[in-house]
Motif scaffolding. Sequence first.
Motif, PDB file in Angstrom:
ATOM      1  N   ILE A 223      -4.641 -16.462   1.354  1.00 36.46           N
ATOM      2  CA  ILE A 223      -4.360 -17.847   1.742  1.00 36.46           C
ATOM      3  C   ILE A 223      -3.096 -17.908   2.599  1.00 36.46           C
ATOM      4  O   ILE A 223      -3.054 -18.600   3.624  1.00 36.46           O
ATOM      5  N   LYS A 224      -2.052 -17.164   2.204  1.00 31.69           N
ATOM      6  CA  LYS A 224      -0.806 -17.138   2.979  1.00 31.69           C
ATOM      7  C   LYS A 224      -1.038 -16.581   4.378  1.00 31.69           C
ATOM      8  O   LYS A 224      -0.548 -17.117   5.364  1.00 31.69           O
ATOM      9  N   VAL A 225      -1.786 -15.481   4.463  1.00 30.61           N
ATOM     10  CA  VAL A 225      -2.058 -14.865   5.757  1.00 30.61           C
ATOM     11  C   VAL A 225      -2.912 -15.791   6.607  1.00 30.61           C
ATOM     12  O   VAL A 225      -2.646 -16.004   7.797  1.00 30.61           O
ATOM     13  N   HIS A 226      -3.929 -16.388   6.019  1.00 33.46           N
ATOM     14  CA  HIS A 226      -4.833 -17.266   6.768  1.00 33.46           C
ATOM     15  C   HIS A 226      -4.110 -18.511   7.278  1.00 33.46           C
ATOM     16  O   HIS A 226      -4.464 -19.052   8.322  1.00 33.46           O
ATOM     17  N   ALA A 227      -3.091 -18.959   6.558  1.00 35.59           N
ATOM     18  CA  ALA A 227      -2.322 -20.118   7.006  1.00 35.59           C
ATOM     19  C   ALA A 227      -1.574 -19.826   8.302  1.00 35.59           C
ATOM     20  O   ALA A 227      -1.369 -20.716   9.121  1.00 35.59           O
ATOM     21  N   LYS A 228      -1.183 -18.585   8.498  1.00 35.23           N
ATOM     22  CA  LYS A 228      -0.452 -18.193   9.713  1.00 35.23           C
ATOM     23  C   LYS A 228      -1.387 -17.768  10.840  1.00 35.23           C
ATOM     24  O   LYS A 228      -1.048 -17.893  12.000  1.00 35.23           O
TER      25      LYS A 228
ATOM     26  N   ALA B   6       0.827  -1.207   0.000  1.00 37.77           N
ATOM     27  CA  ALA B   6       0.000   0.000   0.000  1.00 37.77           C
ATOM     28  C   ALA B   6       0.865   1.263   0.000  1.00 37.77           C
ATOM     29  O   ALA B   6       0.400   2.324  -0.399  1.00 37.77           O
ATOM     30  N   TRP B   7       2.121   1.141   0.421  1.00 30.06           N
ATOM     31  CA  TRP B   7       3.014   2.293   0.459  1.00 30.06           C
ATOM     32  C   TRP B   7       4.016   2.275  -0.676  1.00 30.06           C
ATOM     33  O   TRP B   7       5.045   2.933  -0.620  1.00 30.06           O
ATOM     34  N   THR B   8       3.730   1.537  -1.720  1.00 27.61           N
ATOM     35  CA  THR B   8       4.630   1.492  -2.868  1.00 27.61           C
ATOM     36  C   THR B   8       3.847   1.776  -4.137  1.00 27.61           C
ATOM     37  O   THR B   8       2.623   1.771  -4.146  1.00 27.61           O
ATOM     38  N   GLU B   9       4.578   1.996  -5.193  1.00 18.96           N
ATOM     39  CA  GLU B   9       3.947   2.214  -6.494  1.00 18.96           C
ATOM     40  C   GLU B   9       3.530   0.901  -7.137  1.00 18.96           C
ATOM     41  O   GLU B   9       2.786   0.886  -8.094  1.00 18.96           O
ATOM     42  N   ILE B  10       4.064  -0.210  -6.633  1.00 21.70           N
ATOM     43  CA  ILE B  10       3.756  -1.508  -7.221  1.00 21.70           C
ATOM     44  C   ILE B  10       2.298  -1.869  -6.976  1.00 21.70           C
ATOM     45  O   ILE B  10       1.572  -2.217  -7.888  1.00 21.70           O
ATOM     46  N   GLY B  11       1.880  -1.811  -5.732  1.00 24.55           N
ATOM     47  CA  GLY B  11       0.516  -2.200  -5.390  1.00 24.55           C
ATOM     48  C   GLY B  11       0.273  -3.668  -5.683  1.00 24.55           C
ATOM     49  O   GLY B  11       1.181  -4.411  -6.023  1.00 24.55           O
ATOM     50  N   LEU B  12      -0.929  -4.095  -5.548  1.00 22.10           N
ATOM     51  CA  LEU B  12      -1.305  -5.471  -5.847  1.00 22.10           C
ATOM     52  C   LEU B  12      -2.394  -5.473  -6.902  1.00 22.10           C
ATOM     53  O   LEU B  12      -3.255  -4.601  -6.913  1.00 22.10           O
ATOM     54  N   GLU B  13      -2.349  -6.448  -7.752  1.00 21.03           N
ATOM     55  CA  GLU B  13      -3.405  -6.639  -8.738  1.00 21.03           C
ATOM     56  C   GLU B  13      -4.560  -7.388  -8.081  1.00 21.03           C
ATOM     57  O   GLU B  13      -4.366  -8.098  -7.097  1.00 21.03           O
ATOM     58  N   GLU B  14      -5.732  -7.248  -8.629  1.00 22.37           N
ATOM     59  CA  GLU B  14      -6.913  -7.891  -8.055  1.00 22.37           C
ATOM     60  C   GLU B  14      -6.737  -9.401  -7.924  1.00 22.37           C
ATOM     61  O   GLU B  14      -7.163  -9.995  -6.936  1.00 22.37           O
ATOM     62  N   ASN B  15      -6.090 -10.020  -8.887  1.00 22.48           N
ATOM     63  CA  ASN B  15      -5.920 -11.475  -8.824  1.00 22.48           C
ATOM     64  C   ASN B  15      -4.837 -11.907  -7.833  1.00 22.48           C
ATOM     65  O   ASN B  15      -4.676 -13.096  -7.579  1.00 22.48           O
ATOM     66  N   ASP B  16      -4.065 -10.970  -7.261  1.00 18.02           N
ATOM     67  CA  ASP B  16      -3.059 -11.294  -6.246  1.00 18.02           C
ATOM     68  C   ASP B  16      -3.671 -11.498  -4.864  1.00 18.02           C
ATOM     69  O   ASP B  16      -3.100 -12.206  -4.039  1.00 18.02           O
ATOM     70  N   TYR B  17      -4.802 -10.871  -4.595  1.00 17.95           N
ATOM     71  CA  TYR B  17      -5.374 -10.898  -3.248  1.00 17.95           C
ATOM     72  C   TYR B  17      -5.703 -12.297  -2.728  1.00 17.95           C
ATOM     73  O   TYR B  17      -5.390 -12.605  -1.572  1.00 17.95           O
ATOM     74  N   PRO B  18      -6.318 -13.190  -3.526  1.00 20.79           N
ATOM     75  CA  PRO B  18      -6.605 -14.531  -2.991  1.00 20.79           C
ATOM     76  C   PRO B  18      -5.345 -15.290  -2.555  1.00 20.79           C
ATOM     77  O   PRO B  18      -5.343 -15.943  -1.516  1.00 20.79           O
ATOM     78  N   GLU B  19      -4.286 -15.175  -3.331  1.00 22.38           N
ATOM     79  CA  GLU B  19      -3.032 -15.856  -2.985  1.00 22.38           C
ATOM     80  C   GLU B  19      -2.492 -15.354  -1.650  1.00 22.38           C
ATOM     81  O   GLU B  19      -2.100 -16.134  -0.781  1.00 22.38           O
ATOM     82  N   TYR B  20      -2.467 -14.032  -1.479  1.00 25.49           N
ATOM     83  CA  TYR B  20      -1.970 -13.465  -0.225  1.00 25.49           C
ATOM     84  C   TYR B  20      -2.913 -13.765   0.935  1.00 25.49           C
ATOM     85  O   TYR B  20      -2.458 -13.996   2.058  1.00 25.49           O
TER      86      TYR B  20
END
Length: 93
Positions: A29-34, A13-27
């Motif tokens: 899943i990673k967060v939910h695993a922890k 959120a603090w970079t110019e890269i940002g995330l694409e809409e299709n990136d959110y499910p992958e992330y």
Amino acid sequence: MEKFEIWDVMSYAWTEIGLEENDYPEYAIKVHAKCQDWNIVNRVIIRDVCGSFAFDSFLLIPCMLWVLMPDWGYDKEHIEKRIAKWYSKPYWV
């Protein structure tokens, strides 16, 4: 609980890269695993990540008005140092 994934995702959120809409499910899943409790995830985001990046936002947003920023992101080492520094102080500081 391992908080690196939360910090890593939110740091975009603090970079110019940002995330694409299709990136959110992958992330997600990673967060939910922890951490399976989304209330804890939200608390980490609001209290810790946003608090840690508040000063960056104060400096970065005015710069963005005058300069086009290149694509960049925070590397793993930087985020780990930021996490350690943030949690080394009490919240009231």
